[in-house]
Design an enzyme around this catalytic site. Structure first.
Site, mmCIF file in Angstrom:
data_model
loop_
_atom_site.group_PDB
_atom_site.id
_atom_site.type_symbol
_atom_site.label_atom_id
_atom_site.label_comp_id
_atom_site.label_asym_id
_atom_site.label_seq_id
_atom_site.Cartn_x
_atom_site.Cartn_y
_atom_site.Cartn_z
ATOM 1 N N CYS A 1 29.878 45.005 32.419
ATOM 2 C CA CYS A 1 29.630 43.606 32.043
ATOM 3 C C CYS A 1 30.962 42.874 31.904
ATOM 4 O O CYS A 1 32.030 43.482 31.935
ATOM 5 C CB CYS A 1 28.840 43.526 30.736
ATOM 6 S SG CYS A 1 29.734 44.203 29.323
ATOM 7 N N CYS B 1 33.250 44.130 29.228
ATOM 8 C CA CYS B 1 34.060 45.304 29.593
ATOM 9 C C CYS B 1 35.340 44.844 30.284
ATOM 10 O O CYS B 1 36.427 45.357 30.007
ATOM 11 C CB CYS B 1 33.273 46.215 30.538
ATOM 12 S SG CYS B 1 31.742 46.863 29.843
ATOM 13 N N ASP C 1 33.103 21.755 58.757
ATOM 14 C CA ASP C 1 33.800 22.074 59.994
ATOM 15 C C ASP C 1 33.093 21.328 61.121
ATOM 16 O O ASP C 1 31.878 21.114 61.056
ATOM 17 C CB ASP C 1 33.743 23.588 60.231
ATOM 18 C CG ASP C 1 34.301 23.977 61.573
ATOM 19 O OD1 ASP C 1 35.420 23.553 61.890
ATOM 20 O OD2 ASP C 1 33.609 24.686 62.317
ATOM 21 N N ASP D 1 31.393 27.785 60.326
ATOM 22 C CA ASP D 1 30.690 28.822 61.091
ATOM 23 C C ASP D 1 31.606 29.866 61.720
ATOM 24 O O ASP D 1 31.124 30.781 62.371
ATOM 25 C CB ASP D 1 29.855 28.177 62.204
ATOM 26 C CG ASP D 1 30.719 27.696 63.361
ATOM 27 O OD1 ASP D 1 31.851 27.245 63.099
ATOM 28 O OD2 ASP D 1 30.268 27.783 64.519
ATOM 29 N N ASP E 1 37.178 29.553 59.502
ATOM 30 C CA ASP E 1 36.725 28.864 58.296
ATOM 31 C C ASP E 1 36.692 29.778 57.073
ATOM 32 O O ASP E 1 36.500 29.305 55.953
ATOM 33 C CB ASP E 1 35.313 28.293 58.503
ATOM 34 C CG ASP E 1 35.253 27.287 59.640
ATOM 35 O OD1 ASP E 1 36.188 26.477 59.754
ATOM 36 O OD2 ASP E 1 34.285 27.316 60.415
#
Length: 742
Positions: free
Chosen positions: A13, A16, A424, A633, A637
């Site tokens: 978690c 921690c 983009d 895409d 990118d």
């Protein structure tokens, strides 16, 4: 000072992670330690003269965790082995916890007054708590040692109290019977809490397991070996052994291993993974080439300028890693509240017992103990733990129905705050592939068209130009493959202009507007003037032009472009209506960028953007206080996607873009973007409603469980009713989440 990243194992978690970070920062020689729970890593800045990785590993082990200090491939292999082992164990524990818990639930629901089943239920509960749910107690104990509390603390405390109370009632029922109270057991509450929370952790771990796959695929772009010229002879060597200044031979179809500059030969190189542009780049002597790009046809030799971690591809990989690590892990609202909630509930429970004893002494001790236990049982974290994930699960499912694939649940919470979207161009706003948009014959003679179309087809078939395949595809679609293919001869490529060939002893040419001008310069005609005018018009629309002609006469003008998607303009207009600023980045030239931006209604854009430029653009927007979403895409990118607050990939793009992104638009239609923003707002709304319901039960139920109504009405909430109220709160949260699907 050294700056290194290591893998930390055993964290369950955010608390921690905070403990490991605090412990490492306290070590001599450590300047800064930043633990990222999302990918179980720690980035350390430390003085190697005062400490080393082995000492730091021991300090982590003393906290109850472990750190992988091996470097290179060994570290990656160890990390993967440990992740797979942990995932497999968690999966088995989850399945077994449910297998043992379900019979207990059935017995408690339908045979609650059959006390002879108490022993079987207790025996079935023991493995769930002691084996399958052991981590909750270990982590809860660690949290106590650190002076904090988290969800594990709450799970451990509530299940332990419910179990121990049930064991007492199983073996000493007469204690309650003598006082006129039916001894109830709550084994089902203890085991089902663990089963539900384990299921949530298993689903979370499965999602986290994919975070490193993007990095692996980026690394996979670089070939393992290369052909290097040594003493004039080609020698195949691992890329790790390539030195700056060495000459490397690259054949057609091979990946370029390192960054460099062409020394001899020429070719077209597919750089779409870096630039994002679909057209291959023509490379000649003196031009730069980049690692990971693909040589298409010609063979060439280049000199290595940047090797190893200095290549552009390696820098992209490094930046993606850093960007992923710099993001704060998803802060669970339940964990934050639990750190305050747990000690408050424990305090209320103890105060309840004390008040009952003070009020009635030993006579009311039984009622006080029952009330104290009821407080702990009704404060069970089930509803609190289900509030966020159930709404997210329904929201993610709803998104999938609308072709919006959400990989990172935090994206849904983040999107509602986004006020700037960076798109983009290629493959996001446009289709992402060159197609013929205009075909204009300049000759009216049908017989000439019929006779010379096969010549054009034949020249394009042997051409290495990236537009060639778009033109041959167009001819096939409209006229079919010419039955009698022309047998051209003397095909010659003219660098930077186009190509020439002979057919039937006549000279034919094919190329750019400049090529046409050189051919017709000595004999300018009306047709040539018309061709020039039309070419300039189409070129001004951001299209690439190819002209085909015979002798001094241009015969065909072809315009090739990356077509704007039909839905792009409407989607961008909708984003503007929602108050979201839209930006466009592209590796394309300024003219094409201007044209596309004007057509879709974007006023903020930047042309000629390399991966680092896109990353810098995102950082600049964030420095202005904007919450930025990035949609792209391509591999080019991935760096910017990792940097953005919310990353969105196009479904028809590269696997790497989709792996890096928090969200994928499966149909690659940006018309889905406004829907995604709306889904985010609605999901967050339901999460808040769920948290309200989860707490309203505690706000109302805890005082009643403590016995505040008893002096006035004689009503005392038994642990059984408290457990029922707790169960109902969980059911109500789930039912409320299901409303989101409508």
């Amino acid at each position: 000072m050294a700056k290194k990243s290591y893998t930390v194992t055993g964290m369950s978690c955010a608390s921690c992670a905070m403990g490991v970070e605090k412990g490492l920062n306290a070590q001599p020689g450590v300047k800064k330690a930043v633990v990222n729970f999302a990918d179980n890593s720690v980035t350390l800045e430390f003085d190697e003269q005062l400490t080393d990785s082995i000492k730091l590993k021991r300090s982590v082990q003393q906290l109850g965790y472990d750190m992988i200090v091996e470097e290179g491939e060994n570290a990656a292999k160890l990390k993967e082995e440990q992740r797979e082992s942990h995932y497999r164990k968690l999966k088995n524990r989850t399945i077994l916890a449910w297998a043992f818990s379900m019979p207990i639930m059935v017995m408690s629901m339908f045979f609650m007054h059959h006390h002879y089943l108490n022993i079987p239920m207790m025996l079935l509960s023991l493995p769930v708590l002691a084996i399958f749910g052991r981590s909750f107690y270990v982590n809860g104990y660690k949290a106590v040692l650190r002076g904090s509390a988290n969800m594990d603390t709450l799970v451990a405390l509530s299940t332990a109290i419910a179990f121990l109370f049930s064991v007492f009632n199983t073996f000493f029922p007469e204690y309650w019977i003598a006082r006129g109270i039916e001894p109830m057991v709550y084994y089902e509450a203890a085991t089902m809490i663990i089963a539900f929370v384990l299921l949530g952790k298993f689903l979370e771990e499965r999602a986290k397991g994919n975070t490193s796959s993007a990095i692996k695929k980026l690394m996979g772009l670089q070939p393992k070996s290369a052909t290097v010229l040594r003493n004039g002879e080609p020698v195949e060597v691992p890329i790790s052994q390539i030195s700056v200044g060495e000459e490397i031979v690259v054949k057609p179809g091979e990946k370029i291993p390192v960054d460099g500059v062409l020394k001899s030969g020429e070719s077209y190189v597919n750089e779409s993974m870096i630039s994002g542009e679909p057209l291959a780049a023509h490379k000649r002597v003196g031009d730069n080439v980049l690692a990971g790009t693909i040589n298409q046809k010609g063979t060439f030799t280049f000199e290595a300028l940047k090797v190893g971690g200095d290549t552009l591809l390696a820098q992209i990989i490094k930046t993606v890693k850093e960007a992923q690590g710099s993001k704060a892990p998803v802060q669970r609202i339940a964990d934050k509240i639990a750190s305050i909630f747990v000690p408050v509930v424990i305090s209320i429970s103890l105060i309840t017992l004390v008040v009952w004893i003070l009020a009635g002494g030993e006579q009311l001790f039984a009622k006080g103990l029952l009330s104290a236990i009821s407080v702990l049982v009704i404060a069970c974290p089930c509803a609190l733990g289900l509030a966020t994930p159930t709404a997210l699960m329904v929201g993610i499912g709803k998104g999938a129905q609308q072709h919006i694939l959400i990989k990172d649940a935090s994206a849904l919470e983040q999107m509602r705050r986004v006020n700037a979207v960076v798109l983009d161009k290629t493959g996001t706003i446009t289709e992402g592939r060159p197609i013929v948009t205009d075909w204009q014959w300049l000759t009216e003679d049908e017989s000439e068209r019929e006779r010379y179309l096969p010549v054009l087809f034949a020249m394009e078939e042997v051409s290495e130009h990236p537009l060639a395949s778009a033109i041959t595809d167009y001819i096939k679609q409209n006229w079919g493959v010419p039955e009698k293919r022309s047998q051209i001869s003397n095909f010659t490529t003219i660098s930077g202009l186009g190509a020439e060939a002979k057919y039937d002893d006549k000279k034919f040419w094919l190329g750019s507007i400049r090529m046409m001008n050189t051919q017709v310069a000595a004999n300018v005609s009306d047709i040539a003037n018309r061709a020039t005018s039309l070419s300039e018009k189409l070129s001004g629309e951001g299209k690439s032009i190819a002209v085909f002609g015979r002798g001094y006469v241009p015969m065909v003008i072809v315009a090739v472009s990356d077509k704007i998607k039909d839905t792009s303009a409407a989607a961008i207009a909708k984003l503007h209506e929602m108050g979201i600023e839209v930006h466009m980045l592209t590796g394309d030239n300024q003219k094409n960028a201007n044209y596309v931006a004007s057509k879709v209604g974007i006023s903020h854009f930047k042309a000629g953007s390399l991966p680092q430029d896109k990353d810098d653009y995102i950082v600049e927007l964030q420095s202005q206080g904007k919450v930025v979403a990035m949609a792209g895409d391509g591999i080019n990118d991935s760096q910017a996607l990792s940097r953005a607050n919310v990353s969105i990939a196009m479904g028809k793009g590269t696997d790497i873009a989709m792996d890096v992104a928090m969200m994928t638009l499966i149909t690659s239609d940006i018309a889905l973007l406004p829907k995604a923003f709306d889904l985010s707002k609605r999901t967050v709304k339901f999460i808040r409603q769920n948290l309200f319901w989860a707490f309203i039960y505690n706000i109302i139920g805890i005082p009643i469980a403590a016995g505040v109504l008893y002096p006035f009405t004689g009503i005392l909430l038994s642990p059984m009713i408290a457990a029922a109220a707790m169960a109902f709160s969980s059911v109500s949260v789930v039912l409320n989440s299901l409303r989101l699907s409508r």
